[in-house]
Design an enzyme around this catalytic site. Sequence first.
Site, mmCIF file in Angstrom:
data_model
loop_
_atom_site.group_PDB
_atom_site.id
_atom_site.type_symbol
_atom_site.label_atom_id
_atom_site.label_comp_id
_atom_site.label_asym_id
_atom_site.label_seq_id
_atom_site.Cartn_x
_atom_site.Cartn_y
_atom_site.Cartn_z
ATOM 1 N N GLU A 1 -1.684 8.903 16.486
ATOM 2 C CA GLU A 1 -2.898 8.830 16.100
ATOM 3 C C GLU A 1 -3.988 9.776 16.656
ATOM 4 O O GLU A 1 -3.945 9.713 18.064
ATOM 5 C CB GLU A 1 -3.560 7.475 16.246
ATOM 6 N N LYS B 1 -10.282 4.070 6.214
ATOM 7 C CA LYS B 1 -10.664 2.717 6.261
ATOM 8 C C LYS B 1 -10.944 2.167 4.735
ATOM 9 O O LYS B 1 -11.777 2.737 4.154
ATOM 10 C CB LYS B 1 -11.867 2.620 7.216
ATOM 11 N N GLU C 1 -2.373 -1.098 7.498
ATOM 12 C CA GLU C 1 -2.527 -1.466 8.634
ATOM 13 C C GLU C 1 -3.559 -2.673 8.594
ATOM 14 O O GLU C 1 -4.819 -2.635 8.058
ATOM 15 C CB GLU C 1 -3.376 -0.331 9.707
ATOM 16 N N GLU D 1 -3.021 -3.267 17.553
ATOM 17 C CA GLU D 1 -4.207 -2.588 18.350
ATOM 18 C C GLU D 1 -4.746 -3.807 19.033
ATOM 19 O O GLU D 1 -5.344 -3.334 20.112
ATOM 20 C CB GLU D 1 -5.123 -1.743 17.611
#
Length: 381
Positions: free
Chosen positions: A333, A170, A224, A249
């Site tokens: 994932e 992240k 992402e 997502e």
Amino acid sequence: MTVPQIARIEAVAVRDAFAPDDAYGSARGLVHARAATLVRLETTDGVVGWGEAWGSSRATAVLIDELAGGLAGARLEPSGSWLTRLFNQGYHHSSGGHHVAAAGAIDIAMWDALGRTLGVPVHVLLGGRTRDRLTPYASAGYVTRDNDHGRFADGLRELAADGYTGVKIKLGLGFDSDVARARTAREILGPDAAILLDFNGNYTADQARRSIDRLREFAPGWIEEPVSPDDRSGWALLRGCGVPLAAGEAVYTRYGFRDLIAERLVDVVQPDVSKCGGLGEARVIAHLAQTWNVRFSPHVWGGVVAQAASVQLLAAVPDYPHVDHPAEPLWLEHDRGRNALRDDLATRPFTLVDGAVLVPDGPGLGIEIDEDALDRLRVDR
């Protein structure tokens, strides 16, 4: 053979709550629990199938209950005309959100129940198995309350020792933080590992470009959600950044993905089966990606039912454009954050075996729900 009918559908909200110091998440904020709404579908033959919708909102459970009333006695036909009719009739609500997630959870349960009825894995129903093993990347490197860099680095060392060849971390906390976290990941994981960087849409396009300019030296496998999913002009501004872009997502149904793919705003599309409308919609999105020669890698961050559905989906995705020599794996994932809904709800959770996740041979989704764990995690208990 007579196609069985749906006897009953039940919504089961589940939740795994954390202590305050154990919360983790992204640049958008921390989560204090992992939650989902499961669907338990039983046929007139007594076969049970399971589905999963994103989150454990009471609104999702109510919507599942409403849909169940109209499906009682219907033929077990996953992704059949019932889903198209639902989206067409409810077009005011069917572009996204709880309505789509609820319908998709029922769709997943139908696929599971049909596979169990026929005694075949769901990937056979989706077109046939194309692979026995899936290459996982570890989804980790989360934002925490104190963001201790030492613990962040220790977590990456554990993943390297476990044998992961790809890791997602992240970012989106600021430019200096982005560089520091990416540099640490590259130093620990080595030059050959795929390092995937997730901003969770926490930047504007100009901020994302500034960060990406500094991150290119670490050769990220993809960036992402550098901007929010609905910032289509922002995506267009970033197309020349020199790094692959990934998103999906928070996008719903084939219609949400249509322009994202056809306009080539991203290099990797990431539908989540627990949000996008179920396995049937995810399969169509995979076909759209293949049609436009765009990479496909589902977002998987829910419980074990959504994980199992994603494994079945990927097991049936054909190789393209290559045949024998892929430049990169078709990534699965593999979330490594604490999550009892993923690790405890199935009698045999998905684990790493010699660097891969094996595609199960059992009927349906290939998992069995642990009823004791389900009782412990149910919100209504």
